[in-house]
Design an enzyme around this catalytic site. Structure first.
Site, PDB file in Angstrom:
ATOM      1  N   LYS A 119       0.836  -1.206   0.000  1.00  0.00           N
ATOM      2  CA  LYS A 119       0.000   0.000   0.000  1.00  0.00           C
ATOM      3  C   LYS A 119       0.869   1.254   0.000  1.00  0.00           C
ATOM      4  CE  LYS A 119      -3.909  -2.372   2.084  1.00  0.00           C
ATOM      5  NZ  LYS A 119      -4.733  -2.687   3.260  1.00  0.00           N
ATOM      6  N   ASP A 134     -11.361   2.798   3.515  1.00  0.00           N
ATOM      7  CA  ASP A 134     -11.697   1.383   3.369  1.00  0.00           C
ATOM      8  C   ASP A 134     -13.184   1.193   3.069  1.00  0.00           C
ATOM      9  OD1 ASP A 134      -9.644  -0.549   3.589  1.00  0.00           O
ATOM     10  OD2 ASP A 134      -9.394  -0.111   5.721  1.00  0.00           O
ATOM     11  N   GLN A 181      -4.985  -1.387   9.418  1.00  0.00           N
ATOM     12  CA  GLN A 181      -4.884  -2.715   8.814  1.00  0.00           C
ATOM     13  C   GLN A 181      -5.498  -3.771   9.742  1.00  0.00           C
ATOM     14  OE1 GLN A 181      -3.844  -3.258   5.699  1.00  0.00           O
ATOM     15  NE2 GLN A 181      -4.098  -5.465   5.810  1.00  0.00           N
TER      16      GLN A 181
HETATM   17  N1  GUN Z   1      -7.012  -6.709   5.892  1.00  0.00           N
HETATM   18  C1  GUN Z   1      -7.269  -7.453   4.781  1.00  0.00           C
HETATM   19  N2  GUN Z   1      -7.856  -6.703   3.832  1.00  0.00           N
HETATM   20  C2  GUN Z   1      -7.978  -5.464   4.336  1.00  0.00           C
HETATM   21  C3  GUN Z   1      -8.505  -4.241   3.818  1.00  0.00           C
HETATM   22  O1  GUN Z   1      -9.003  -4.152   2.689  1.00  0.00           O
HETATM   23  N3  GUN Z   1      -8.440  -3.176   4.648  1.00  0.00           N
HETATM   24  C4  GUN Z   1      -7.928  -3.242   5.894  1.00  0.00           C
HETATM   25  N4  GUN Z   1      -7.927  -2.142   6.638  1.00  0.00           N
HETATM   26  N5  GUN Z   1      -7.434  -4.359   6.407  1.00  0.00           N
HETATM   27  C5  GUN Z   1      -7.457  -5.454   5.630  1.00  0.00           C
END
Ligand code: GUN
Length: 281
Positions: A53, A120, A97
């Site tokens: 990311k 998100d 996350q």
């Molecule tokens: N963990 C796995 N996929 C995601 C996601 O799309 N966003 C977040 N914040 N955590 C994750």
């Protein structure tokens, strides 16, 4: 033989467009687009996701603020950090996350992120807006799937769409997006009876069930569009999806590969949501 939906190529194209929007934002507002990413603990998969990311942010010129906190960080400390990021003017999006370590109350932490910075698309207000087909921030993976359908001229209107999986992150928002696009939507899950028959009736089949090669050729209608959200390992430890690609590819009209399908689009949509959040700020 089906047409491959190339998520990698679409992601690259969209990132170029986003880089332009980031430049424009800087020129007009005199400041950068900013994304804060919070990672608590040492979960190996999460570390990889967060690294990717951050790298993607750099690629399009988004300023990233990465916070890597030790696993034993307290609830209070995480909440204090989130509050700080909520107040920060140079932070337009906040991503915590998941999963968080067990001792932390995920819901309480996520609730501190205001809808406008929830890139998100996880919070109740953004999910509620999606349910009511109003302007919102949409969860990255299902949003990326919609962009792929659009790119390949696949209009869900009037089609029978089946979503396999009912998670808050993928299955449910996916179903709502398809419904908002005028598809007739069925959501299947582990308790669904006649699963094979239901899937085999789908014009568009989106699979997010988290089981390697779960969808076999007999579950797919001739000419169906098959979207594979899975990221699994096969019996030899090789990366594969939730769909038995080799068996299904000759039956589908369009299909996403794993890797190179939905995966590259998910992070791209995070960048997209962050730029949108900045532009709306
Ligand atoms: N963990 C796995 N996929 C995601 C996601 O799309 N966003 C977040 N914040 N955590 C994750």
């Amino acid at each position: 033989m089906s047409i491959l939906i190339d998520g990698k190529a679409l992601a690259a194209e969209m990132r170029q467009q986003l880089a332009e929007r980031v430049k424009q934002f800087k020129a007009q507002r005199g400041k950068e687009v900013g994304l804060a990413v919070v990672l608590v603990g040492e979960d190996p998969a999460s570390q990889v996701y967060v690294r990717n990311k951050i790298r993607a942010c750099e690629e399009v010129g988004i300023r990233s603020f990465a916070y890597r906190l030790p696993a034993e960080t307290s609830q209070q400390e995480v909440e204090a950090l989130v509050d700080e990021l909520v107040a920060a003017e140079n932070v337009h999006g906040i991503l915590v996350q998941l999963p968080l370590p067990k001792h932390l109350d995920e819901r309480k932490i996520l609730r501190r992120i205001p809808p406008a910075k929830d890139v998100d698309g996880f919070c109740a207000e953004n999910v509620g807006n999606l349910a009511m087909n109003r302007e919102t921030i949409v969860a990255c993976t299902p949003f990326g799937v919609m962009k792929m359908l659009e790119k390949y001229g696949i209009d869900p209107k009037g089609k029978s769409a089946v979503v396999l999986g009912r998670s808050n992150i993928v299955g449910k928002p996916m179903a709502m997006l398809l419904l908002n696009a005028d598809a007739t939507v069925t959501v299947c899950h582990s308790k669904t009876q006649n699963l094979k028959e239901v899937c085999a009736a789908a014009d568009i089949l989106v699979v997010a069930i988290g089981r390697a090669k779960f969808v076999t050729a007999d579950m797919v209608k001739e000419g169906a569009v098959v979207i594979d959200v899975g990221m699994d390992r096969d019996e030899n430890g090789k990366l594969c999806g939730d769909v038995d690609f080799a068996a299904v590819k000759d039956k589908a009209s369009y299909i996403t590969p794993v890797p190179g399908g939905v995966g590259p689009m998910t992070i791209t949509m995070l960048l997209y949501n962050t730029v949108l959040a900045a532009e709306r700020s």
